[in-house]
Design a protein around this motif. Structure first.
Motif, mmCIF file in Angstrom:
data_model
loop_
_atom_site.group_PDB
_atom_site.id
_atom_site.type_symbol
_atom_site.label_atom_id
_atom_site.label_comp_id
_atom_site.label_asym_id
_atom_site.label_seq_id
_atom_site.Cartn_x
_atom_site.Cartn_y
_atom_site.Cartn_z
ATOM 1 N N GLY A 78 0.930 -1.181 0.192
ATOM 2 C CA GLY A 78 -0.026 -0.003 -0.129
ATOM 3 C C GLY A 78 0.867 1.124 0.146
ATOM 4 O O GLY A 78 2.039 1.436 0.489
ATOM 5 N N ASP A 79 0.285 2.324 -0.368
ATOM 6 C CA ASP A 79 0.978 3.721 -0.491
ATOM 7 C C ASP A 79 0.746 4.319 1.104
ATOM 8 O O ASP A 79 -0.228 4.095 1.747
ATOM 9 C CB ASP A 79 0.375 4.512 -1.590
ATOM 10 C CG ASP A 79 0.504 3.674 -2.928
ATOM 11 O OD1 ASP A 79 1.704 3.282 -2.979
ATOM 12 O OD2 ASP A 79 -0.232 4.077 -3.820
ATOM 13 N N ALA A 80 1.872 5.371 1.177
ATOM 14 C CA ALA A 80 1.559 6.122 2.286
ATOM 15 C C ALA A 80 0.503 7.014 1.928
ATOM 16 O O ALA A 80 0.701 7.721 0.895
ATOM 17 C CB ALA A 80 2.867 6.600 2.728
ATOM 18 N N ARG A 81 -0.287 7.558 2.981
ATOM 19 C CA ARG A 81 -1.267 8.524 3.105
ATOM 20 C C ARG A 81 -0.667 9.833 3.746
ATOM 21 O O ARG A 81 -0.106 9.897 4.786
ATOM 22 C CB ARG A 81 -2.130 7.971 3.796
ATOM 23 C CG ARG A 81 -2.837 6.554 3.372
ATOM 24 C CD ARG A 81 -4.187 6.464 4.186
ATOM 25 N NE ARG A 81 -4.166 6.390 5.658
ATOM 26 C CZ ARG A 81 -3.760 5.600 6.448
ATOM 27 N NH1 ARG A 81 -3.511 4.336 6.075
ATOM 28 N NH2 ARG A 81 -3.827 5.419 7.694
ATOM 29 N N PRO A 82 -0.933 10.956 2.942
ATOM 30 C CA PRO A 82 -0.228 12.265 3.572
ATOM 31 C C PRO A 82 -0.973 12.662 4.673
ATOM 32 O O PRO A 82 -2.069 12.031 4.777
ATOM 33 C CB PRO A 82 -0.692 13.212 2.320
ATOM 34 C CG PRO A 82 -0.813 12.678 1.193
ATOM 35 C CD PRO A 82 -1.447 10.889 1.410
ATOM 36 N N LEU A 83 -0.099 12.951 5.714
ATOM 37 C CA LEU A 83 -0.556 13.563 7.060
ATOM 38 C C LEU A 83 -0.847 15.070 7.275
ATOM 39 O O LEU A 83 0.673 15.422 7.186
ATOM 40 C CB LEU A 83 0.011 12.815 8.313
ATOM 41 C CG LEU A 83 -0.475 13.091 9.734
ATOM 42 C CD1 LEU A 83 -1.811 12.403 9.871
ATOM 43 C CD2 LEU A 83 0.410 12.421 10.715
ATOM 44 N N ARG A 84 -1.484 15.675 7.582
ATOM 45 C CA ARG A 84 -1.573 17.270 7.475
ATOM 46 C C ARG A 84 -0.710 17.428 8.927
ATOM 47 O O ARG A 84 -0.968 16.899 10.017
ATOM 48 C CB ARG A 84 -2.974 17.539 7.414
ATOM 49 C CG ARG A 84 -3.147 19.115 7.443
ATOM 50 C CD ARG A 84 -4.513 19.862 7.480
ATOM 51 N NE ARG A 84 -5.304 19.068 8.370
ATOM 52 C CZ ARG A 84 -5.413 19.446 9.794
ATOM 53 N NH1 ARG A 84 -4.651 20.535 9.996
ATOM 54 N NH2 ARG A 84 -6.320 18.847 10.471
#
Length: 651
Positions: free
Chosen positions: A421-427
């Motif tokens: 899976g891809d990493a999800r951006p974290l605000r």
């Protein structure tokens, strides 16, 4: 887990239709035997029923006092119950009495007064702090009435049925047992298993000193008062005016200037925003001061005062072997601001991080957490030092927020159980605090394990951090102990996908880094495929009491699914699988698809031969072994290293 007499204690009691024989009397020795045998369980019951508003120290002492006062007053007591049930009912009544409000028109009951015994002078005693689950359960229990709290505990800890709970509550003076049961239903059953947690064990305690400075001042004041009374008495018996040369002046006291400076919010150290760019150091000492409340003097004063002398209502937690006393001088302010529903202050004194949190609005519980961070630094060599890339700012509703280092460029979230899976951006806000991400391992089935990925501004390296219940997240690495690397790439992520669900075994142990590496592979007998042997080592801030797990990973039938591994061996305070002693040997008793049993073993590359003795005998040249065995056989493993040493299996 029901008590030993649960079958007797929880059986429903039918109302008799005709007068029966008088209940058999219980001898005081019988009640004492039940109390002594089940003392830890009775104290846990009292501790859970007592109102949390008493504070952890007083709840511990009151729980012990309640149980110790629960023997019959007379030589015998007529009761239809056995010894344990009789003592339990007396413990329950006193614990409920302790939570009732004092009335002006009535004498207080004995349980409503602070216990005379047991008592420990100069120490605060409290059970070990649990994790987020225990904290959430504690909050839910504190919102219940005493009767509802007792109903929940009797159901979960004692395993009683609702009719028996109603009978016990009514006998203990609860006005409406039905309403108490209905109120207990409102918090669900998720926390029942946590009632056996060390968080609620008043027999396994931590000890901390009370306010040493205030205690010393009170002692000096008492001595001075006694001396003044003695002098005055002597002077009153003399002729003349009597007061002497200094009149009524009070005795002088020596003040500790360092301690006073440490409590002055005007003297906290503040680091400019870009100081880290010109510094040769990459530790917390160059973190800038951030947060919208960094200039809130009253907030800082409260945080520093609680750090120096936490009251009985403050929830104090710390990583193992971390001192919790006040700072030796002015601390460095890292952050002060509002996070979720709390005002949070993060301070650093060169050895520890202290996190102070108070409710954003209104009154409520205050938390003070400590983490040991000596030797921490941002370093390109993962094995050189633990990380200073992030600190936990808040944990709320199963989520965690981090305050990131000033040299972090981007933040993202990755599920370790999904290596493809891809990493999800974290605000992340301007103050460096991230958006919430799920706390890993919250669910018992381990359906996901979300970690924080941070990318450095220079040289752009990616670090992987996991929350393990501490203020400082643990840095995850992969590879041989002599050259661990950050978790990146398909091979490393695939390896961690099969290891992440073992991380709860090292939660809340003061872990700073965790390295996992495949030290051997093995072709299984009868053409059952290939297996992997993995060693996972968790390093603590103490440098000792490290945790080592050896894992056997057989193949799985379902394609694309990470194989479920089995813990073959575990050890603590061991040098195995580490930089100084990379060798490791472990074995399992394994059953083939054809139904035959084998002893399987594998060692790291330092092994030249492996053998098994005891219930199963056999040996093999090289570092893997497979010997036929029978169910239940026990084998003793050892191996010969290249340097001629013979070492045993990990244990």
């Amino acid at each position: 887990m029901p008590p030993p007499d649960a079958a007797t204690a929880s059986a429903p009691t039918a109302a008799p239709t005709a007068p029966g024989p008088a209940p058999a009397p219980i001898d005081v020795e019988q009640a004492e035997a039940a109390l002594v045998e089940h003392y830890p369980r009775l104290v846990r019951l009292a501790y859970l029923v007592l109102p949390p508003a008493l504070g952890r120290n007083r709840r511990v002492l009151t729980a012990h006092a309640v149980v110790q006062r629960s023997l019959p007053r007379n030589r015998t007591a007529a009761t239809p119950d056995d010894g344990y049930a009789y003592v339990r009912s007396r413990v329950l009544r006193q614990a409920l009495d302790a939570g009732r409000t004092l009335r002006r028109v009535a004498w207080p009951r004995r349980a409503q007064l602070p216990p005379l015994l047991p008592h420990v002078w100069g120490l605060r005693l409290f059970p070990r702090s649990g994790g987020a689950d225990e904290l959430a359960l504690d909050r839910r229990l504190s919102a219940l009435s005493g009767g509802a709290r007792a109903a929940f505990v009797l159901r979960g800890l004692e395993g009683l049925t609702d009719p028996d709970v109603r009978r016990l509550l009514a006998a203990s003076g609860v006005d409406d047992p039905h309403a108490a049961l209905a109120e207990a239903d409102g918090i669900g059953t998720e926390g029942v298993a946590l009632l056996e947690s060390p968080e609620y064990d008043p027999c396994s305690l931590q000890a901390r000193p009370t306010d040493l400075l205030r205690r010393r001042q009170h002692a000096r004041a008492a001595v001075a008062g006694v001396a003044a009374v003695a002098v005055c008495g002597a002077l009153l018996g003399l002729p003349g005016d009597g007061w002497g040369a200094d009149g009524a002046a009070a005795p002088s006291y020596t003040r500790n200037s360092a301690a006073e400076a440490a409590l002055d919010p005007a003297k906290v150290r503040r680091v400019p925003r870009d100081a880290w760019r010109a510094s040769a150091r990459t530790d917390f000492s160059v973190w800038p001061t951030r947060g919208a409340l960094a200039d809130d003097r009253p907030l800082l004063r409260r945080a520093l005062a609680v750090w120096a002398r936490p009251g009985t209502s403050v929830r104090v937690s710390s990583t193992p072997a971390t001192p919790v006393g006040p700072p030796m001088g002015p601390a460095q302010l890292l952050y002060a601001g509002e996070v979720d529903r709390a005002r949070v202050v993060l301070l650093y004194d060169g050895l520890r991080i202290a996190r102070y949190a108070e409710p954003r609005t209104g009154a409520g519980p205050v938390a003070l957490d400590f983490a040991r961070v000596d030797g921490a630094a941002a370093d390109t060599a993962p094995g050189a030092a633990p990380s200073t890339y992030a600190l936990v700012a808040a944990r709320t509703d199963g989520n965690v927020r981090y305050l990131t280092a000033p040299w972090v460029e981007t933040t993202s979230v990755r599920d370790l159980l999904d290596p493809n899976g891809d990493a999800r951006p974290l605000r992340r806000g301007a103050d460096g605090v991230t958006a919430p991400l799920p706390t890993p391992g919250e669910r018992r089935e381990c359906g996901a394990w979300d970690v924080l990925e941070v990318t450095e501004k220079d040289p752009g390296a990616v670090r992987v951090l996991s929350d393990l219940g501490e203020l400082t997240p643990a840095r995850l690495t992969s590879g041989a102990p002599s050259a661990p690397a950050d978790v990146s790439g398909g091979v490393a992520r695939a390896a961690w996908a099969r290891t992440a669900c073992l991380l709860p075994a090292v939660r809340s142990h003061g872990v700073r880094t965790v390295n996992s590496w495949q030290y051997a592979s093995q072709n299984l007998p009868e053409s059952n495929g290939g297996a992997k042997w993995v060693c996972t080592r968790a390093e603590t801030w103490r440098g000792t009491e490290n945790r080592v797990l050896a894992q056997f990973q057989p193949p799985t039938a379902k394609a694309g699914t990470p194989p479920t591994g089995a813990v073959a061996a575990r050890a603590s305070s061991s040098s195995a699988c580490g930089a100084r002693e990379p060798s490791v040997l472990a074995g399992v008793l394994w059953k083939s698809r054809g139904g035959r049993w084998y002893v399987l073993a594998a060692g790291s590359e330092q092994f030249r031969s492996v053998r098994t003795t005891g219930g199963v005998t056999g040996d093999a040249r090289g570092r893997v072994l497979a010997v036929r065995a029978r169910p239940g056989d026990r084998a003793e493993l050892d191996g010969l290293l290249a340097d001629g040493r013979r070492v045993g299996a990990l244990r």
